[in-house]
Design a protein around this motif. Structure first.
Motif, PDB file in Angstrom:
ATOM      1  N   SER A  27      -3.255   4.255  -6.171  1.00  0.00           N
ATOM      2  CA  SER A  27      -3.228   2.936  -6.809  1.00  0.00           C
ATOM      3  C   SER A  27      -1.917   2.809  -7.568  1.00  0.00           C
ATOM      4  O   SER A  27      -1.388   3.796  -8.087  1.00  0.00           O
ATOM      5  CB  SER A  27      -4.423   2.738  -7.745  1.00  0.00           C
ATOM      6  OG  SER A  27      -4.291   3.538  -8.900  1.00  0.00           O
ATOM      7  N   ALA A  28      -1.385   1.586  -7.588  1.00  0.00           N
ATOM      8  CA  ALA A  28      -0.067   1.369  -8.196  1.00  0.00           C
ATOM      9  C   ALA A  28      -0.012  -0.005  -8.849  1.00  0.00           C
ATOM     10  O   ALA A  28      -0.813  -0.881  -8.552  1.00  0.00           O
ATOM     11  CB  ALA A  28       1.017   1.467  -7.122  1.00  0.00           C
ATOM     12  N   GLY A  29       0.969  -0.168  -9.730  1.00  0.00           N
ATOM     13  CA  GLY A  29       1.190  -1.475 -10.345  1.00  0.00           C
ATOM     14  C   GLY A  29       0.337  -1.664 -11.590  1.00  0.00           C
ATOM     15  O   GLY A  29      -0.244  -0.712 -12.120  1.00  0.00           O
ATOM     16  N   GLY A  52       3.910   4.607  -8.342  1.00  0.00           N
ATOM     17  CA  GLY A  52       2.850   4.622  -7.331  1.00  0.00           C
ATOM     18  C   GLY A  52       3.392   4.429  -5.924  1.00  0.00           C
ATOM     19  O   GLY A  52       2.944   5.080  -4.981  1.00  0.00           O
ATOM     20  N   PHE A  53       4.367   3.523  -5.776  1.00  0.00           N
ATOM     21  CA  PHE A  53       4.963   3.306  -4.459  1.00  0.00           C
ATOM     22  C   PHE A  53       5.691   4.570  -3.991  1.00  0.00           C
ATOM     23  O   PHE A  53       5.621   4.940  -2.816  1.00  0.00           O
ATOM     24  CB  PHE A  53       5.898   2.087  -4.460  1.00  0.00           C
ATOM     25  CG  PHE A  53       5.177   0.786  -4.213  1.00  0.00           C
ATOM     26  CD1 PHE A  53       4.198   0.327  -5.095  1.00  0.00           C
ATOM     27  CD2 PHE A  53       5.449   0.013  -3.085  1.00  0.00           C
ATOM     28  CE1 PHE A  53       3.505  -0.866  -4.875  1.00  0.00           C
ATOM     29  CE2 PHE A  53       4.760  -1.186  -2.841  1.00  0.00           C
ATOM     30  CZ  PHE A  53       3.796  -1.626  -3.738  1.00  0.00           C
ATOM     31  N   ALA A  54       6.367   5.257  -4.920  1.00  0.00           N
ATOM     32  CA  ALA A  54       7.053   6.509  -4.557  1.00  0.00           C
ATOM     33  C   ALA A  54       6.033   7.564  -4.125  1.00  0.00           C
ATOM     34  O   ALA A  54       6.264   8.308  -3.159  1.00  0.00           O
ATOM     35  CB  ALA A  54       7.892   7.012  -5.735  1.00  0.00           C
ATOM     36  N   LEU A  67      -2.452   2.281   0.002  1.00  0.00           N
ATOM     37  CA  LEU A  67      -1.848   1.999  -1.299  1.00  0.00           C
ATOM     38  C   LEU A  67      -2.480   0.731  -1.857  1.00  0.00           C
ATOM     39  O   LEU A  67      -2.276  -0.365  -1.328  1.00  0.00           O
ATOM     40  CB  LEU A  67      -0.337   1.815  -1.126  1.00  0.00           C
ATOM     41  CG  LEU A  67       0.471   1.388  -2.353  1.00  0.00           C
ATOM     42  CD1 LEU A  67       0.359   2.398  -3.486  1.00  0.00           C
ATOM     43  CD2 LEU A  67       1.949   1.195  -1.968  1.00  0.00           C
ATOM     44  N   VAL A  68      -3.281   0.884  -2.899  1.00  0.00           N
ATOM     45  CA  VAL A  68      -3.911  -0.272  -3.542  1.00  0.00           C
ATOM     46  C   VAL A  68      -2.934  -0.739  -4.622  1.00  0.00           C
ATOM     47  O   VAL A  68      -2.717  -0.051  -5.626  1.00  0.00           O
ATOM     48  CB  VAL A  68      -5.283   0.103  -4.130  1.00  0.00           C
ATOM     49  CG1 VAL A  68      -5.902  -1.103  -4.833  1.00  0.00           C
ATOM     50  CG2 VAL A  68      -6.204   0.620  -3.018  1.00  0.00           C
ATOM     51  N   ASP A  90      -9.311  12.418   1.088  1.00  0.00           N
ATOM     52  CA  ASP A  90      -9.156  13.792   0.614  1.00  0.00           C
ATOM     53  C   ASP A  90      -8.539  13.829  -0.786  1.00  0.00           C
ATOM     54  O   ASP A  90      -8.732  14.786  -1.529  1.00  0.00           O
ATOM     55  CB  ASP A  90      -8.241  14.576   1.571  1.00  0.00           C
ATOM     56  CG  ASP A  90      -8.822  14.645   2.970  1.00  0.00           C
ATOM     57  OD1 ASP A  90      -9.898  15.268   3.126  1.00  0.00           O
ATOM     58  OD2 ASP A  90      -8.230  14.057   3.905  1.00  0.00           O
ATOM     59  N   VAL A  91      -7.761  12.784  -1.107  1.00  0.00           N
ATOM     60  CA  VAL A  91      -7.067  12.745  -2.403  1.00  0.00           C
ATOM     61  C   VAL A  91      -7.028  11.300  -2.907  1.00  0.00           C
ATOM     62  O   VAL A  91      -6.787  10.378  -2.126  1.00  0.00           O
ATOM     63  CB  VAL A  91      -5.595  13.227  -2.276  1.00  0.00           C
ATOM     64  CG1 VAL A  91      -4.936  13.305  -3.662  1.00  0.00           C
ATOM     65  CG2 VAL A  91      -5.471  14.552  -1.546  1.00  0.00           C
ATOM     66  N   VAL A  92      -7.289  11.106  -4.204  1.00  0.00           N
ATOM     67  CA  VAL A  92      -7.097   9.796  -4.836  1.00  0.00           C
ATOM     68  C   VAL A  92      -6.165   9.972  -6.033  1.00  0.00           C
ATOM     69  O   VAL A  92      -6.432  10.818  -6.906  1.00  0.00           O
ATOM     70  CB  VAL A  92      -8.423   9.179  -5.323  1.00  0.00           C
ATOM     71  CG1 VAL A  92      -8.174   7.803  -5.941  1.00  0.00           C
ATOM     72  CG2 VAL A  92      -9.430   9.071  -4.181  1.00  0.00           C
ATOM     73  N   VAL A  93      -5.088   9.212  -6.045  1.00  0.00           N
ATOM     74  CA  VAL A  93      -4.140   9.270  -7.161  1.00  0.00           C
ATOM     75  C   VAL A  93      -4.159   7.920  -7.879  1.00  0.00           C
ATOM     76  O   VAL A  93      -3.826   6.888  -7.291  1.00  0.00           O
ATOM     77  CB  VAL A  93      -2.707   9.569  -6.671  1.00  0.00           C
ATOM     78  CG1 VAL A  93      -1.752   9.644  -7.866  1.00  0.00           C
ATOM     79  CG2 VAL A  93      -2.661  10.865  -5.865  1.00  0.00           C
ATOM     80  N   MET A  94      -4.556   7.933  -9.143  1.00  0.00           N
ATOM     81  CA  MET A  94      -4.641   6.690  -9.936  1.00  0.00           C
ATOM     82  C   MET A  94      -3.365   6.531 -10.770  1.00  0.00           C
ATOM     83  O   MET A  94      -3.321   6.935 -11.930  1.00  0.00           O
ATOM     84  CB  MET A  94      -5.873   6.743 -10.839  1.00  0.00           C
ATOM     85  CG  MET A  94      -7.188   6.484 -10.124  1.00  0.00           C
ATOM     86  SD  MET A  94      -7.328   4.798  -9.467  1.00  0.00           S
ATOM     87  CE  MET A  94      -7.228   3.864 -10.995  1.00  0.00           C
ATOM     88  N   ALA A  95      -2.355   5.913 -10.143  1.00  0.00           N
ATOM     89  CA  ALA A  95      -1.100   5.683 -10.867  1.00  0.00           C
ATOM     90  C   ALA A  95      -1.035   4.272 -11.449  1.00  0.00           C
ATOM     91  O   ALA A  95      -0.090   3.948 -12.164  1.00  0.00           O
ATOM     92  CB  ALA A  95       0.090   5.924  -9.930  1.00  0.00           C
TER      93      ALA A  95
END
Ligand code: C5P
Length: 230
Positions: free
Chosen positions: A14-16, A37-39, A53-54, A89-94
């Motif tokens: 997730s980004a922004g 997040g985009f990176a 990419l949310v 498999d992976v969630v990244v909350m940026a």
């Protein structure tokens, strides 16, 4: 040729920054640019992952090979991330998620004053809590090891503790596998092209210090840490 390190992995980033509408023309928002997040999405795709990419309110171009799901509000972001997380498999909350939203949405523009007897009156905006999406992902995972969950935290040092002290507390509180702690301060991080972070791992006292580095290099260090867990 060696296999790419994230080949066959499904990841969600997730980004922004979310926007919480008050009326058709106004919202409560924040200064997140979405760059980190985009990176993260771009590096994961380059390492062979299938990436969703949310993206909340970001005007950045979609990275090559990444599926972008645009969202506006915290509730929309929650539903898009939870959907995509089901087989991830992976969630990244940026993303920078608003902790509060206006209690009511007015579908016509709010006027300066509703009260003819008091033309200088100003409205009061009542807020309600948004869900903590990261905490919800950890809760829904239960005792499973999948998905690996990564949180971000912007921290400043203060009298009650250093950036790392606050980061460790938050890692334990949130229950994610990794917490990427951003050092923030005047002119730092928001919208900038580089970043200083510390990557903390649940149950370990080891810290990976990164930067000042580009958001691309920070993303690479985050995926290195994720790959150690996978
Ligand atoms: O508690 P704090 O807002 O500092 O935590 C930041 C982390 O929690 C980030 O990973 C952010 O994406 C996530 N978060 C969330 N839902 C919220 C607020 C933050 O998932 N309502």
């Amino acid at each position: 040729a060696g296999e790419l390190p994230l080949a066959g992995r499904r990841v969600v980033v997730s980004a922004g920054g979310t926007r919480e509408p008050l009326d058709p023309v106004r919202f409560l928002g924040n200064r997140s640019s979405g760059k980190q997040g985009f990176a993260l999405a771009e590096v994961a795709a380059a390492r062979g992952a299938e990436v969703v990419l949310v993206a909340a309110n970001s005007s950045l171009p979609a990275p090559a090979g990444v599926k972008v799901v645009p969202v506006e509000t915290a509730l929309e972001l929650e539903s898009a991330v939870t959907d995509a997380a089901r087989d991830a498999d992976v969630v990244v909350m940026a993303a920078a998620v608003a902790d509060f939203r206006p209690a009511t949405y007015v579908d016509t523009k709010i006027k300066k004053s509703h009260d003819p007897g008091d033309p200088d009156a100003a409205p009061t905006i009542e807020l309600v809590r948004n869900p903590d999406i990261l905490a919800g992902l950890v809760r829904d995972r239960g005792d499973e090891a999948n998905p690996v969950i990564v949180g971000f935290a912007a921290e400043t040092g203060d009298a009650s503790g250093s950036v790392l002290d606050h980061g460790r507390d938050k890692l334990v509180r949130k229950g994610s596998d990794l917490l990427v702690v951003n050092e923030v301060g005047v002119d730092r991080t928001f919208g900038a092209d580089d970043n200083t972070v510390h990557i903390l791992r649940q149950g370990s006292s080891h810290v990976v210090d990164v930067g000042p580095a580009t958001k691309h290099d920070v993303a690479a260090a985050v995926w290195d840490a994720v790959q150690e867990i996978l």
